[in-house]
Motif scaffolding. Structure first.
Motif, short mmCIF file in Angstrom:
data_model
loop_
_atom_site.label_atom_id
_atom_site.label_comp_id
_atom_site.label_asym_id
_atom_site.label_seq_id
_atom_site.Cartn_x
_atom_site.Cartn_y
_atom_site.Cartn_z
N PRO A 1 19.79 17.85 56.53
CA PRO A 1 20.67 19.02 56.40
C PRO A 1 21.04 19.59 57.77
O PRO A 1 20.22 19.56 58.70
N VAL A 2 22.27 20.06 57.88
CA VAL A 2 22.74 20.75 59.08
C VAL A 2 23.57 21.96 58.66
O VAL A 2 24.04 22.04 57.53
N VAL A 3 23.74 22.88 59.58
CA VAL A 3 24.59 24.06 59.36
C VAL A 3 25.63 24.09 60.46
O VAL A 3 25.30 24.05 61.64
N LEU A 4 26.90 24.14 60.06
CA LEU A 4 28.00 24.21 61.01
C LEU A 4 28.62 25.60 60.98
O LEU A 4 28.75 26.20 59.91
N ASP A 5 28.98 26.10 62.16
CA ASP A 5 29.83 27.29 62.24
C ASP A 5 31.24 26.78 62.00
O ASP A 5 31.72 25.88 62.71
N PHE A 6 31.92 27.33 60.98
CA PHE A 6 33.18 26.78 60.48
C PHE A 6 34.23 27.87 60.48
O PHE A 6 33.97 29.00 60.08
N GLU A 7 35.44 27.52 60.92
CA GLU A 7 36.51 28.51 61.01
C GLU A 7 37.84 27.92 60.54
O GLU A 7 38.19 26.79 60.90
N PHE A 8 38.56 28.69 59.72
CA PHE A 8 39.93 28.36 59.35
C PHE A 8 40.82 28.99 60.42
O PHE A 8 40.82 30.20 60.59
N LEU A 9 41.57 28.16 61.16
CA LEU A 9 42.35 28.65 62.29
C LEU A 9 43.77 29.07 61.92
O LEU A 9 44.46 29.67 62.73
#
Length: 192
Positions: free
Chosen positions: A128-136
């Motif tokens: 498992p990993v956690v990504l910082d995710f953004e809709f640009l």
């Protein structure tokens, strides 16, 4: 922004998100990059082509999913010898493991962006990993086709995925850092 583009963006709980539906990742305008330390001081960058991927945006954005496949043979770090070493059995072993895959398991708001949790598979090891995710945002290209842009980043310990090759340095430390930063830039189009 064209009217058609405006219809593909909505606001949910004060956040702009893409319209519901499946968004296909454009491999020619998307890239997954990694950053490692060499000799414990210098940053070395490289990247992989995204061979396929899709984002399914749900009515409730927290139910959305992401599935991305990277082509390991496409690795490019600016040096042919290093790329050959990275695809060898010392690192990614492209002959046995030609793909890296990320599949999301949950999405949650985080400040003005999102936390994207999921399973990262490298060399048939899934963690498992956690990504910082953004809709640009979303814009039409010059031919009138809507394109959504997304950005994600995380850090991983490469040895957790069997990427253990290294060389001890005389003065202490290792040739290649264990901690790797991953940055993903994606452009996607709505299906249909």
């Amino acid at each position: 922004m064209a009217t058609e583009t405006l219809e593909l963006v909505r606001t949910v709980d004060g956040r702009q998100v893409p319209a519901r539906g499946t968004w296909t990742i454009d491999p020619t305008h998307s890239q997954a990059e990694f950053i490692a330390r060499h000799l414990m001081v210098t940053k070395v960058r490289g990247g992989f082509d995204i061979s396929s991927g899709s984002i399914v945006v749900a009515d409730d954005p927290t139910d959305s999913t992401l599935d991305v496949v990277l082509d390991v043979a496409s690795v490019s770090s600016g040096t042919a010898d290093r790329d050959a070493h990275l695809t060898s059995a010392d690192f990614f072993d492209v002959e046995s493991f030609p793909e890296i895959r990320f599949r999301s398991t949950s999405v949650e708001p985080s400040g003005s962006a999102w936390k994207l949790r999921g399973d990262l598979t490298i060399k048939d090891i899934t963690k498992p990993v956690v990504l910082d995710f953004e809709f640009l945002g979303l814009i039409n290209d010059p031919w009138g086709n809507p394109k959504a842009a997304f950005s994600a980043s995380t850090e991983i310990e490469r040895e957790d995925w069997g990427l253990t090759w290294n060389v001890a340095l005389e003065g202490g430390g290792m040739l290649v850092s264990k901690l790797i930063k991953i940055e993903i830039e994606v452009q996607a189009s709505p299906e249909g």
